[in-house]
Scaffold this active site. Structure first.
Site, PDB file in Angstrom:
ATOM      1  N   HIS A 192       0.827  -1.223   0.000  1.00 44.10           N
ATOM      2  CA  HIS A 192       0.000   0.000   0.000  1.00 44.10           C
ATOM      3  C   HIS A 192       0.858   1.269   0.000  1.00 44.10           C
ATOM      4  CE1 HIS A 192       0.220   0.211   4.543  1.00 44.10           C
ATOM      5  NE2 HIS A 192       0.146   1.491   4.279  1.00 44.10           N
TER       6      HIS A 192
ATOM      7  N   GLN B  94       0.629   6.135  11.327  1.00 45.44           N
ATOM      8  CA  GLN B  94       0.717   6.559   9.932  1.00 45.44           C
ATOM      9  C   GLN B  94       2.139   7.001   9.571  1.00 45.44           C
ATOM     10  OE1 GLN B  94      -2.268   7.352  11.669  1.00 45.44           O
ATOM     11  NE2 GLN B  94      -3.038   5.588  10.543  1.00 45.44           N
ATOM     12  N   GLY B  95       2.624   6.496   8.456  1.00 45.87           N
ATOM     13  CA  GLY B  95       3.980   6.826   8.019  1.00 45.87           C
ATOM     14  C   GLY B  95       4.995   5.765   8.422  1.00 45.87           C
ATOM     15  N   ASP B  96       4.594   4.890   9.339  1.00 43.65           N
ATOM     16  CA  ASP B  96       5.472   3.772   9.729  1.00 43.65           C
ATOM     17  C   ASP B  96       5.269   2.582   8.796  1.00 43.65           C
ATOM     18  OD1 ASP B  96       6.659   4.981  11.994  1.00 43.65           O
ATOM     19  OD2 ASP B  96       4.896   4.505  13.204  1.00 43.65           O
ATOM     20  N   SER B  97       4.220   2.605   8.024  1.00 42.59           N
ATOM     21  CA  SER B  97       3.891   1.490   7.136  1.00 42.59           C
ATOM     22  C   SER B  97       5.074   1.064   6.295  1.00 42.59           C
ATOM     23  CB  SER B  97       2.751   1.862   6.207  1.00 42.59           C
ATOM     24  OG  SER B  97       1.542   1.721   6.891  1.00 42.59           O
TER      25      SER B  97
ATOM     26  N   ASP C 168       0.057  -7.493   1.682  1.00 37.90           N
ATOM     27  CA  ASP C 168       0.554  -6.110   1.720  1.00 37.90           C
ATOM     28  C   ASP C 168       2.087  -6.072   1.762  1.00 37.90           C
ATOM     29  OD1 ASP C 168       0.520  -3.378   1.723  1.00 37.90           O
ATOM     30  OD2 ASP C 168      -0.202  -3.165   3.795  1.00 37.90           O
TER      31      ASP C 168
HETATM   32  N1  ARG Z   1      -1.386   2.416   7.378  1.00 37.93           N
HETATM   33  C1  ARG Z   1      -0.376   3.092   8.140  1.00 37.93           C
HETATM   34  C2  ARG Z   1       0.703   3.618   7.189  1.00 37.93           C
HETATM   35  O1  ARG Z   1       0.457   3.665   6.004  1.00 37.93           O
HETATM   36  C3  ARG Z   1       0.162   2.214   9.225  1.00 37.93           C
HETATM   37  C4  ARG Z   1      -0.832   2.112  10.289  1.00 37.93           C
HETATM   38  C5  ARG Z   1      -0.422   1.229  11.366  1.00 37.93           C
HETATM   39  N2  ARG Z   1      -1.474   1.330  12.350  1.00 37.93           N
HETATM   40  C6  ARG Z   1      -1.403   0.801  13.534  1.00 37.93           C
HETATM   41  N3  ARG Z   1      -2.373   1.007  14.369  1.00 37.93           N
HETATM   42  N4  ARG Z   1      -0.391   0.070  13.868  1.00 37.93           N
HETATM   43  O2  ARG Z   1       1.714   4.150   7.600  1.00 37.93           O
END
Ligand code: ARG
Length: 257
Positions: free
Chosen positions: A76, A211-214, A122
């Protein structure tokens, strides 16, 4: 004698109480100065952690160097992106510094079955325009079932937001979160599948990727066991973070290396 013993007991009790007051605020995510329960980390200690950036240098995801010119990240993070618009930054703790190496990307492979993060698959592999002279992190294999045992304290790393909907961290942050059982994760999320995902987090929340850690690493036993994928909010009680499960994808990923 009795007086010395009495003093000793008093001092033990006092330090135990001080310990409680000292520890309690740090355990509260609201007053934590960083990530959701994280602390500063150095890429010198985790040389395989990288971040993905746009051509203007803006960080948007994490990743893991698994070969000198290959990075595992989340599908993603990169689906729909062009290699030409994507950079990989290695060896830079502080996003506002110029430390380390900025590599260009020559190829983006996204798992062919990927649609959305909550449906699994993913994972993605980036090919870099150069070899980075650095330690790499081995991928978990299907034989590594023990690495996925509930309760294992896994390492998370990233430059993402320090609260749900908050702003991103300037510095690399790290934390440890226990892997949850399949039953626990399934009860939190109906989309959870143990063939493509693994969850981690404390029952009470407080520590999580955001967000941003993905795309960044979930590490246990010296191997990459997961890549940061999704969750409901961040660090919320009862809602662990969901990570792409690397072991089942070992062979499709390895085929790209
Ligand atoms: N979707 C987020 C990203 O794109 C990562 C989210 C992780 N969320 C969590 N609750 N651990 O960076």
């Amino acid at each position: 004698m009795a007086k010395t013993l009495h003093r000793l007991i008093v001092s033990v009790v006092v330090s135990a109480l001080a310990g409680i007051f000292f520890v309690a605020p740090a355990a509260n995510a609201d007053v934590s100065p960083m990530i959701v329960g994280g602390t500063r980390a150095s890429t010198a200690d985790y040389p395989w952690v990288v971040y993905l950036a746009s051509t203007s240098g803006s960080q948007f995801c994490g990743g893991t160097l698994v070969k000198a010119n290959k990075v595992v990240t989340a599908a993603h993070c990169v689906k729909g992106r062009t290699p030409a618009s994507t950079r990989v930054v290695h060896g830079r703790d502080d996003k506002q510094s110029t430390a380390g190496t900025v590599a260009s990307v020559t190829k983006i492979w996204v798992h062919p079955s990927y649609t959305t993060a909550t449906a699994g698959y993913d994972v993605a592999v980036l090919t870099l325009d150069r070899n980075i002279n650095s330690a790499t992190l081995p991928l978990a294999t299907p034989a590594d079932t023990a690495l996925y045992a509930a309760g294992n304290s896994a390492l998370i790393l990233g430059w993402g937001t320090t609260s749900s909907g908050g702003s991103a961290s300037r510095y690399l942050l790290k934390a440890n979160v226990p892997l949850t059982s399949d039953a626990t994760c399934k009860s939190a999320y109906s989309q959870y599948s143990n063939t493509s995902m693994v969850c981690a987090g404390f029952p009470q929340g407080g520590v999580d990727t955001c967000q941003g850690d993905s795309g960044g690493p979930l590490v246990f036993g010296g191997k990459l066991i997961g890549d940061t994928s999704w969750g409901r909010g961040c660090a919320a009680a009862g809602y662990p973070g969901v990570y792409g499960r690397i072991a089942p994808y070992n062979s499709v990923i390895s085929a790209q290396l």
